[in-house]
Structure formats: structure tokens, C-alpha cells
Design a protein around this motif. Structure first.
Motif, short mmCIF file in Angstrom:
data_model
loop_
_atom_site.label_atom_id
_atom_site.label_comp_id
_atom_site.label_asym_id
_atom_site.label_seq_id
_atom_site.Cartn_x
_atom_site.Cartn_y
_atom_site.Cartn_z
N ARG A 77 62.50 -19.09 20.25
CA ARG A 77 62.21 -17.87 20.99
C ARG A 77 61.35 -16.82 20.87
NH1 ARG A 77 67.13 -17.77 23.28
NH2 ARG A 77 68.63 -19.87 23.08
N LYS A 78 60.61 -16.70 19.84
CA LYS A 78 60.42 -15.70 19.50
C LYS A 78 58.34 -15.76 19.87
CE LYS A 78 58.55 -12.48 16.61
NZ LYS A 78 58.18 -10.63 17.21
N TYR A 79 57.97 -16.84 20.05
CA TYR A 79 56.75 -17.32 20.12
C TYR A 79 56.35 -18.04 21.43
CZ TYR A 79 56.35 -14.91 15.51
OH TYR A 79 55.60 -14.01 14.49
N PHE A 80 57.70 -18.83 21.86
CA PHE A 80 57.75 -19.61 23.37
C PHE A 80 57.89 -19.06 24.84
CE2 PHE A 80 55.73 -21.78 19.43
CZ PHE A 80 54.88 -22.47 19.64
N LYS A 81 57.80 -19.93 25.32
CA LYS A 81 58.66 -19.31 27.04
C LYS A 81 59.17 -20.77 27.45
CE LYS A 81 56.01 -14.68 27.58
NZ LYS A 81 54.80 -14.29 28.85
N GLU A 82 59.84 -20.89 27.85
CA GLU A 82 60.23 -21.67 28.38
C GLU A 82 59.30 -22.43 29.69
OE1 GLU A 82 63.38 -22.89 32.27
OE2 GLU A 82 63.39 -21.37 31.33
N GLY A 83 58.43 -23.64 29.76
CA GLY A 83 57.85 -24.58 30.48
C GLY A 83 55.97 -24.63 29.00
N PRO A 282 47.88 -34.78 23.99
CA PRO A 282 47.89 -35.37 25.82
C PRO A 282 47.29 -34.44 25.94
CG PRO A 282 49.95 -35.65 24.81
CD PRO A 282 49.23 -35.15 24.22
N CYS A 283 47.81 -33.09 25.36
CA CYS A 283 47.00 -31.77 26.72
C CYS A 283 47.12 -30.04 25.03
CB CYS A 283 48.94 -31.74 27.04
SG CYS A 283 50.01 -31.24 26.03
N PHE A 284 46.56 -28.89 25.97
CA PHE A 284 46.72 -28.15 24.99
C PHE A 284 48.42 -27.37 24.27
CE2 PHE A 284 42.25 -28.21 26.61
CZ PHE A 284 41.73 -27.53 24.92
N ILE A 285 47.86 -27.22 23.76
CA ILE A 285 49.92 -26.42 22.94
C ILE A 285 49.47 -25.20 23.72
CG2 ILE A 285 49.88 -28.45 21.79
CD1 ILE A 285 49.38 -26.81 19.17
N GLY A 286 50.77 -24.27 23.13
CA GLY A 286 50.88 -22.76 22.90
C GLY A 286 51.27 -22.41 21.29
N GLY A 287 50.97 -23.61 20.59
CA GLY A 287 51.30 -23.65 19.20
C GLY A 287 51.81 -24.49 18.69
N VAL A 288 52.38 -23.74 16.50
CA VAL A 288 52.76 -25.24 16.04
C VAL A 288 54.06 -24.36 15.28
CG1 VAL A 288 52.45 -26.09 13.57
CG2 VAL A 288 50.46 -26.37 15.79
N ILE A 289 55.14 -25.51 14.86
CA ILE A 289 55.98 -25.48 14.27
C ILE A 289 56.37 -26.57 13.73
CG2 ILE A 289 58.82 -24.62 14.40
CD1 ILE A 289 58.53 -23.19 16.56
N THR A 290 56.49 -26.48 12.20
CA THR A 290 56.76 -27.15 11.16
C THR A 290 56.99 -27.21 9.83
OG1 THR A 290 55.18 -29.69 10.92
CG2 THR A 290 53.89 -27.59 10.79
N SER A 353 43.80 -18.91 21.56
CA SER A 353 43.14 -17.72 21.09
C SER A 353 44.40 -16.74 20.77
CB SER A 353 42.33 -16.90 21.28
OG SER A 353 41.86 -15.34 20.24
N GLY A 354 45.50 -16.99 19.77
CA GLY A 354 46.52 -16.22 20.24
C GLY A 354 47.65 -16.66 19.64
N GLY A 355 47.79 -18.19 19.79
CA GLY A 355 48.91 -18.79 19.21
C GLY A 355 49.02 -18.89 18.33
N ARG A 356 50.49 -18.65 17.38
CA ARG A 356 50.84 -18.50 16.13
C ARG A 356 50.66 -20.41 15.68
NH1 ARG A 356 51.92 -14.17 18.98
NH2 ARG A 356 52.15 -12.67 18.00
N LEU A 357 50.86 -20.38 14.68
CA LEU A 357 51.34 -21.90 13.98
C LEU A 357 52.50 -21.20 12.46
CD1 LEU A 357 48.98 -23.81 11.95
CD2 LEU A 357 51.00 -24.04 10.81
N VAL A 358 53.57 -21.04 12.67
CA VAL A 358 54.78 -21.31 12.16
C VAL A 358 54.91 -22.00 11.25
CG1 VAL A 358 57.24 -20.71 11.50
CG2 VAL A 358 55.79 -19.59 13.75
N ILE A 359 54.88 -22.55 9.63
CA ILE A 359 55.41 -22.78 8.95
C ILE A 359 55.80 -22.54 7.19
CG2 ILE A 359 53.72 -24.46 6.56
CD1 ILE A 359 51.49 -23.32 7.79
N ILE A 360 57.34 -23.89 7.67
CA ILE A 360 58.46 -23.19 6.93
C ILE A 360 57.34 -24.97 5.22
CG2 ILE A 360 61.04 -23.85 6.16
CD1 ILE A 360 59.98 -23.50 9.78
#
Length: 408
Positions: A77-83, A282-290, A353-360
């Protein structure tokens, strides 16, 4: 401060005391404008009961080392939009992909373990719910029909169903349980939703093993004699059958799939079986949550050994990062850190550039301090959370970090 916090540092105790006086974050209230410093991820059992942490398909099959879906929801919800598209290079049991779909966010997951990919595909698949229910009930009914005539003469069907060359199955299952599992397995090709049936079979096989009730996670050797059960405080007996588990988990699976089908979206979920250090996305990504594996803690193939043996899945345990069998020596830590750096560097190649990588992660060895710079990210923030509500042999409390890195 209670005795349960005695193993924590003074700073960690201070954090617990501070957040105990603040309302925990409600995931559905988080928006892109919510400041990270306002997040309180230190939920109590009352704030976030177990039934919510394991809602719908999140408990289709036990899985050690997964993160709770509410954390994923918050950062989606914080870093990604629908689509947009989120990527999890260690997708494990599929938590990121499941939560992303609910929010209309496309997701890609990658994992080196074939069973993890199977489980994630099953959770995120779109089902014809009526057909799914019909098939799940039909196969378990036919299994029971085929079992009944032979209950008092197990040897009469040994040639038809026995996996005579599989030492693991012969060692870990009583004859009746083994044969019930194999009968069910033999009929899976007759149905459309074969992967779902394989997960039900696997979950049942986990419970039907010859092990104590209190040691389902880490059984070392088969339990063939009666034993004192610390879970039930009485004498218990090793499991002799599997059909009762097949029935129980079939009904539970139907219920969970139905629940998830009511809230899922049309967003895409792609699962890649492979090494996330080099897997082609298969495509570019908005960011990572892992949530990456930890050094020397869990063998992700071995924890589902029964599934690999029953389903004939390929094993790539040597390629696991941080596997327990590789130890936690200084050398093992350096190899792990290099592997994690390669994974995130590779993911960064697909990020804008500017995409977030969230690591737990529970960074107990302080291995992540210099990984960000090595793979082209800048450290934006770190959120710490108290983990204290686990059960069984892994019930000790600890703190884990949520690292938020930004692609330069």
C-alpha cells in the motif's frame, strides 16, 4: 518488564515499552503518504490474532520461515499502485504474490525450491470454484472406496501401489498410511486441478509421518513406539493412517480457496522456478518486497522432504542461499552475503530509478549493512519490529528489521 523479555537488549526493551503505548498499525489504513516513522509493526495477539495471520490460502500448507501477510500489505500500500508489478526473489510460500493480487498489483515470484513454486502457483491460481470443490471431494471419496476392501489385507495391493524403491516412504510411514497416500497419488492425473491435489497430498503426508505430535517441524528419526507427548500431556501413538488427514485437509482447502476467490483480483501472478541471481524476468518491476533466508537456519528443501519424495520433484538444495546444512561459519556468511548481493543487483537491473526494495529479515550478523551500496541502492530507512508470538520449538522472541532501500 516481564521475564519473557529477559533475553533482549536494553534498547530492544525500550522499543517494546515505547510501542506498547501506541496503537499498532492497521494495514488497510496505510497510504503512500504514511510516514515510515509512524508505523508500529509490534502487534500483540489481541491486535493481530493467529486466524488473521493465516487467513484464507496463507495456510494451505505449513511453511517455516514465512513472513506475515500484514507486513506485505502495508508496504504494498505504501510503495505500489494498482497495475504495477512487485517482485519477490525468494517467494517461498507465496505471501507477497497472494497479497499483491488482492490489491490489484501484478506480481512475479522466483524460488530455487520446486515445492515452493508449486505451493505459490496453487495459492495464486484462479479456480472454477464449483469444479475445484467437486474434484477435491471426488478424489478423496474414491480413495476411501479403494482403501476399504484392503484394510485387513494390506499385502494384497502392495504390487499395485507400493513404491518399493523409495526408502524414505517405507521408513517414515506405517503401511496403511503409505498405501492410502499412494492410492490418492495414483488418481491425481485424472483431474484438472492436479497441483492443488498435490498440495493436499503433501499436507496430509506431513501429518501422517511416523513422528511425535510435538516435533512435526524437525523430526530426526521415525517414531514407531508409543511415547509421552508433551503437546497433549499423555501417552500418544504414532500415526498409522493418512485418510483422516486427506479428508480434513480437503475440506479445509475448499474453504480457503473459496475465501480467497471472493477477494482476489484479475492481476497477474507469475512464478519462476530458478535461481534468482540470474533468472530472467518477463517484464520490468516497480520494486521488491521479500524476506530472504537466514544464514544456517533452515533447509528449505529438507523441510518438505515428504513432498519431494511423494511427488518426484527435482531437488536443487545445493543452490539454496543460507541453507542450514551449509552452516553459519564466517566463510558461510561471506558466501551468503555475496549471493544476496547478486540477487538484489540482478533485481535492480529490472527496476526503474526511485523504486523501492523492501527486505524483512532478522539481520543478527549485521550482514546487510554494506549490501545496499554494493548492489546500487541507497538506504532510505529501517523499521524494527518485535517478533514474539511463534509457537513450538521456534517460539523464542527476537527483533527483525525491515530495510527500505531506494534504487539510485
Amino acid at each position: 518488564m516481564s521475564k519473557q523479555h529477559s533475553s533482549l537488549t536494553h534498547e530492544e526493551k525500550r522499543v517494546i515499552e515505547y510501542y506498547s503505548n501506541h496503537i499498532p498499525t492497521r494495514p488497510h489504513e496505510v497510504t503512500p503518504e504514511t510516514p515510515l516513522e509512524h508505523l508500529n509493526l509490534n502487534w500483540t495477539e489481541k491486535d493481530l490474532p493467529e486466524r488473521e495471520r493465516t487467513k484464507h490460502v496463507h495456510r494451505l500448507h505449513p511453511y517455516l520461515g514465512k513472513f506475515i501477510p500484514q507486513i506485505v500489505e502495508i508496504f504494498l500500500r505504501k510503495y505500489f499502485k494498482e497495475g504495477e508489478t512487485v517482485y519477490d526473489p525468494f517467494c517461498g510460500s507465496g505471501t507477497t504474490l497472494v497479497e499483491a493480487n488482492v490489491l490489484g498489483i501484478h506480481a512475479i515470484g522466483c524460488d530455487i525450491a520446486a515445492f515452493n513454486c508449486l505451493l505459490t502457483r496453487v495459492k495464486t491460481q484462479e479456480y472454477d470454484v464449483d469444479l475445484m470443490r467437486k474434484e477435491v471431494l471426488d478424489i478423496v471419496s474414491k480413495t476411501e472406496e479403494r482403501v476399504q476392501p484392503f484394510l485387513f489385507d494390506l499385502h494384497s495391493w502392495e504390487d499395485e501401489f507400493e513404491d518399493t524403491d523409495n526408502e524414505y516412504l517405507r521408513m517414515w510411514y506405517a503401511p496403511q498410511a503409505r498405501k492410502e497416500l499412494l492410492i490418492y497419488r495414483s488418481m491425481i492425473p485424472n483431474y484438472q486441478y492436479q497441483d492443488l491435489l498435490k498440495v493436499i497430498l503433501s499436507r496430509s503426508a506431513r501429518s501422517a509421518r511416523l513422528t511425535t505430535h510435538f516435533d512435526l517441524d524437525f523430526p530426526k528419526s521415525p517414531q514407531t513406539e508409543p511415547y509421552y507427548c508433551y503437546k497433549h500431556s499423555r501417552i500418544c501413538y504414532p500415526t498409522q493412517e493418512a485418510l483422516k488427514f486427506l479428508k480434513r485437509y480437503s475440506l479445509d482447502t475448499i474453504h480457503r480457496i473459496q475465501q480467497y476467490s471472493r477477494i482476489r483480483s484479475k492481476a497477474r501472478s507469475i512464478v519462476i522456478w530458478g535461481d534468482s541471481r540470474k533468472a530472467a524476468l518477463p517484464c520490468f518491476i516497480g520494486g521488491v518486497i521479500t524476506s530472504p533466508p537466514y544464514v544456517g537456519l533452515i533447509d528449505y528443501h529438507e523441510q518438505h522432504r515428504y513432498a519431494y519424495e511423494l511427488l518426484g520433484l527435482p531437488v536443487k538444495s545445493e543452490d539454496e542461499l543460507g541453507a542450514a546444512f551449509k552452516g553459519n561459519s564466517q566463510s558461510a556468511k561471506e558466501i551468503y552475503k555475496q549471493g544476496i548481493t547478486e540477487v538484489f543487483t540482478h533485481a535492480g537491473d529490472y527496476m526503474k530509478s526511485g523504486g523501492r526494495l523492501v527486505i524483512i529479515v532478522h539481520d543478527r550478523d549485521d550482514l546487510y549493512a554494506d549490501i545496499a551500496a554494493q548492489c546500487g541502492f541507497e538506504v532510505e530507512d529501517t523499521v524494527r519490529r518485535h517478533v514474539n508470538r511463534r509457537t513450538g520449538r521456534r517460539s523464542h522472541e527476537f527483533f527483525e528489521e525491515v530495510f527500505v532501500w531506494r534504487k539510485k
